[in-house]
Design a protein around this motif. Structure first.
Motif, PDB file in Angstrom:
ATOM      1  N   VAL A  57       0.793   5.615   0.745  1.00 50.71           N
ATOM      2  CA  VAL A  57       0.479   6.407   1.941  1.00 50.71           C
ATOM      3  C   VAL A  57      -1.026   6.574   2.131  1.00 50.71           C
ATOM      4  O   VAL A  57      -1.553   6.361   3.238  1.00 50.71           O
ATOM      5  CB  VAL A  57       1.169   7.782   1.863  1.00 50.71           C
ATOM      6  N   GLU A  58      -1.751   6.949   1.074  1.00 45.16           N
ATOM      7  CA  GLU A  58      -3.179   7.203   1.224  1.00 45.16           C
ATOM      8  C   GLU A  58      -3.936   5.947   1.641  1.00 45.16           C
ATOM      9  O   GLU A  58      -4.837   5.989   2.479  1.00 45.16           O
ATOM     10  CB  GLU A  58      -3.765   7.748  -0.085  1.00 45.16           C
ATOM     11  N   GLU A  59      -3.554   4.816   1.052  1.00 47.33           N
ATOM     12  CA  GLU A  59      -4.208   3.550   1.414  1.00 47.33           C
ATOM     13  C   GLU A  59      -3.906   3.179   2.863  1.00 47.33           C
ATOM     14  O   GLU A  59      -4.775   2.685   3.594  1.00 47.33           O
ATOM     15  CB  GLU A  59      -3.737   2.446   0.475  1.00 47.33           C
ATOM     16  N   ALA A 112       2.337   8.125   6.760  1.00 52.98           N
ATOM     17  CA  ALA A 112       1.004   7.625   7.100  1.00 52.98           C
ATOM     18  C   ALA A 112       0.760   7.722   8.601  1.00 52.98           C
ATOM     19  O   ALA A 112      -0.321   8.130   9.050  1.00 52.98           O
ATOM     20  CB  ALA A 112       0.837   6.187   6.624  1.00 52.98           C
ATOM     21  N   TYR A 157       0.819  -1.208   0.000  1.00 53.10           N
ATOM     22  CA  TYR A 157       0.000   0.000   0.000  1.00 53.10           C
ATOM     23  C   TYR A 157       0.855   1.261   0.000  1.00 53.10           C
ATOM     24  O   TYR A 157       1.939   1.309   0.595  1.00 53.10           O
ATOM     25  CB  TYR A 157      -0.908   0.023   1.221  1.00 53.10           C
ATOM     26  N   VAL A 180      -3.189   5.285   5.349  1.00 49.49           N
ATOM     27  CA  VAL A 180      -3.928   6.184   6.235  1.00 49.49           C
ATOM     28  C   VAL A 180      -5.360   5.698   6.405  1.00 49.49           C
ATOM     29  O   VAL A 180      -5.904   5.663   7.511  1.00 49.49           O
ATOM     30  CB  VAL A 180      -3.902   7.630   5.693  1.00 49.49           C
ATOM     31  N   TYR A 181      -5.976   5.289   5.287  1.00 47.04           N
ATOM     32  CA  TYR A 181      -7.344   4.762   5.368  1.00 47.04           C
ATOM     33  C   TYR A 181      -7.412   3.530   6.251  1.00 47.04           C
ATOM     34  O   TYR A 181      -8.262   3.426   7.134  1.00 47.04           O
ATOM     35  CB  TYR A 181      -7.869   4.413   3.968  1.00 47.04           C
ATOM     36  N   ARG A 192      -0.296  11.005   9.984  1.00 51.08           N
ATOM     37  CA  ARG A 192      -1.707  11.363   9.776  1.00 51.08           C
ATOM     38  C   ARG A 192      -2.644  10.378  10.468  1.00 51.08           C
ATOM     39  O   ARG A 192      -3.835  10.355  10.188  1.00 51.08           O
ATOM     40  CB  ARG A 192      -1.982  11.395   8.276  1.00 51.08           C
TER      41      ARG A 192
END
Length: 541
Positions: free
Chosen positions: A89-91, A117, A87, A93-94, A120
């Motif tokens: 970074v955005e994945e 990640a 994954y 974080v989710y 955040r």
């Protein structure tokens, strides 16, 4: 009976402590050593506030430390959460947020994505970094060093009253949608995928000590498990092997040539793989293997079914071995097993002997008659539902005539003799002019052609037909395939409307770590490029 993952492991430690449990490269860990190090990590985690129900993410490739982390969590009644190490970074974080992670344990090589990640993800209150052999040693980290944490922890077992109701959770679904957590009682997962019901006889084991008791009375075997531990197709065979007193060999990453060197060195009896994505490179590399690979008596594929040409090749290369593949998912566990036979029709669809309550049902959740199509479903030991998603839980998990049932998106046909033929995923069906096409059946036929190494099939928009069948293929050599011959091959096995009308050639077909096709990638790849071949509709559509 507790039927708890940690208890089952500790029974093996107590019965077979000096046996080898794990092998990774030149490292070996006995059951007693694995237990002591897991206890040390559990002591550290408990000091960081981890207790029953706490969520501990593990963003790790296969290693001894990965299993130490899993065992430590189960010892504390905490819930290990698998984090896909591919994954971005955005994945991440989710997933960190959706899974409510309290702690993260990760291999250092993933630091470039983990660090931003975590910045955040304020809920993650503690992070532990593990040095690895894949190039991450030079990366600085603010996380606690794994070996330092273990050095300060106690090797003694903590007194924890565990339960069969303790949670096992597996995040899944990242190739077609946002990842979601599937929640199981540990006893239920043990029953369907951990040997709590004998895989061959279908009989439940007598008690929680049976696996370790029988294992202690038998000579140990060695299992080489190649899929990633972040998927149940690897985690559950690993635990099954440990609960029965066998040794497990890990590779940090999949390298076909290195796998055969490991087979020659360690002499495993069992090889666990994931479909063609592993089998084809292994077959290619086997021709160059310098040594005896005849120790293998079982080659088992999970999470992705083998294509017929690959089954043929494995049977020819390993005539004395049992070649099997199985159906199942994070939502169903084990659903049935098939054994390879030569020269089956690649257009027929995978056929398995059902097990663990697998059944084909209609739209109301009731079993269909022999010969009829419906939805693949599972009764008996089934998950509790999806984590934090009541709507999806109610849609998939139903109670029909008093029986709790998981009704999947997979289409199947009930056959004579307790068999099921898999047709394909209902949510991946291509509707072309009112005709339904299951992508898996087209993929299977494409991969049966000599020039195709791998394939993924998708539907693309069409003004007249609504959708048309399209495919992204990777070839067995560097050139483009003979498209006319390839299309003729597909027509020989399938109806005209199932023939891919548009084809793209890719260097490789992208798959998830578990070996499943990444359909989002395929659509993006096709959408960004001019097709390599187009097929006229003709009159036989």
């Amino acid at each position: 009976m507790a039927c708890n993952f940690a208890d089952l492991f500790e029974h093996s430690v107590d019965a077979m402590g000096q046996r080898t449990a794990l092998i990774h490269g030149d490292r070996r860990s006995t059951f007693a050593e694995l237990d002591a190090r897991a206890n040390r990590l559990a002591d550290h985690l408990a000091g960081a506030g981890v207790g029953p129900g706490a969520h501990v993410g593990f963003q790790m490739h296969n290693s001894i430390e990965t299993m130490e982390t899993l065992i430590a969590c189960f010892k504390l009644r905490a819930v290990p959460i698998n984090v896909n190490y591919r994954y971005g970074v955005e994945e991440l974080v989710y997933l960190y947020d959706n899974a409510d992670l309290d702690v993260l344990v990760y291999h250092r090589r993933y630091e470039p994505a983990v660090a931003p990640a975590l910045a955040r993800a304020p809920r993650v209150r503690h992070a532990i970094v593990v040095d690895d052999d894949l190039g991450g040693d030079h990366l600085p980290s603010a996380a606690t060093e794994y070996e330092a944490a273990l050095a300060a922890g106690s090797p003694a077992r903590r007194v924890v009253e565990r339960s069969a109701d303790d949670l096992y959770m597996m995040y899944t679904g990242g190739t077609t949608g946002l990842p979601k957590g599937v929640m199981w009682r540990q006893e239920d997962m043990w029953r369907v995928l951990g040997g709590g019901i004998d895989f061959y006889t279908g009989e439940p084991v007598a008690d929680e000590f049976q696996q370790s008791r029988v294992g202690a009375q038998s000579d140990p075997a060695t299992w080489l498990i190649l899929p990633p531990l972040i998927h149940p197709s690897a985690m559950m065979p690993t635990f099954t092997a440990l609960w029965t007193g066998n040794a497990v060999v890990f590779e940090s990453r999949f390298d076909a040539a290195a796998v055969w060197r490991t087979v020659i060195r360690e002499r495993p009896m069992v090889l666990v793989i994931t479909g063609d994505a592993m089998a084809r490179p292994l077959l290619d590399a086997h021709a160059e293997a310098d040594g005896d690979t005849s120790s293998l008596v079982v080659i088992a594929s999970g999470a992705a079914l083998l294509s017929q040409p690959v089954k043929n090749a494995l049977l020819e290369r390993f005539p004395s071995a049992l070649i099997s593949d199985s159906i199942g998912s994070s939502e169903t566990g084990f659903g049935g097993m098939g054994f390879a036979t030569k020269d089956d029709d690649p257009g027929r669809g995978p056929r398995v002997q059902t097990g663990r309550g697998a059944v084909v049902v209609d739209d109301d959740g009731r079993p269909v008659a022999i010969g009829e199509e419906g939805w693949l479903a599972k009764t008996g030991s089934v998950p509790l539902g999806y984590y934090k998603d009541t709507a999806k839980t109610e849609k998939l998990f139903r109670t029909v005539d008093g029986v709790r049932t998981v009704v999947t998106d997979d289409r199947a046909r009930a056959e004579e003799g307790g068999y099921i033929t898999l047709l394909g995923r209902g949510n991946m069906v291509i509707n072309t002019g009112g005709e339904k096409v299951f992508v898996e059946e087209v993929e299977s036929v494409l991969k049966a052609h000599d020039s195709v190494f791998d394939a993924v099939v998708v539907g693309i928009a069409h003004e007249r037909w609504g959708q048309q069948v399209a495919a992204v293929v990777a070839t067995t050599d560097t050139g483009a395939p003979d498209f006319d011959d390839l299309i003729a091959h597909v027509r020989h096995h399938l109806a005209g409307y199932k023939v891919p009308r548009t084809l793209w050639v890719a260097e490789t077909v992208v798959r998830s770590p578990s070996g499943k096709p990444d359909y989002r990638w395929a659509k993006e790849y096709a959408g960004a490029r001019t097709p390599d071949h187009r097929v006229g509709t003709g009159g036989d559509r």
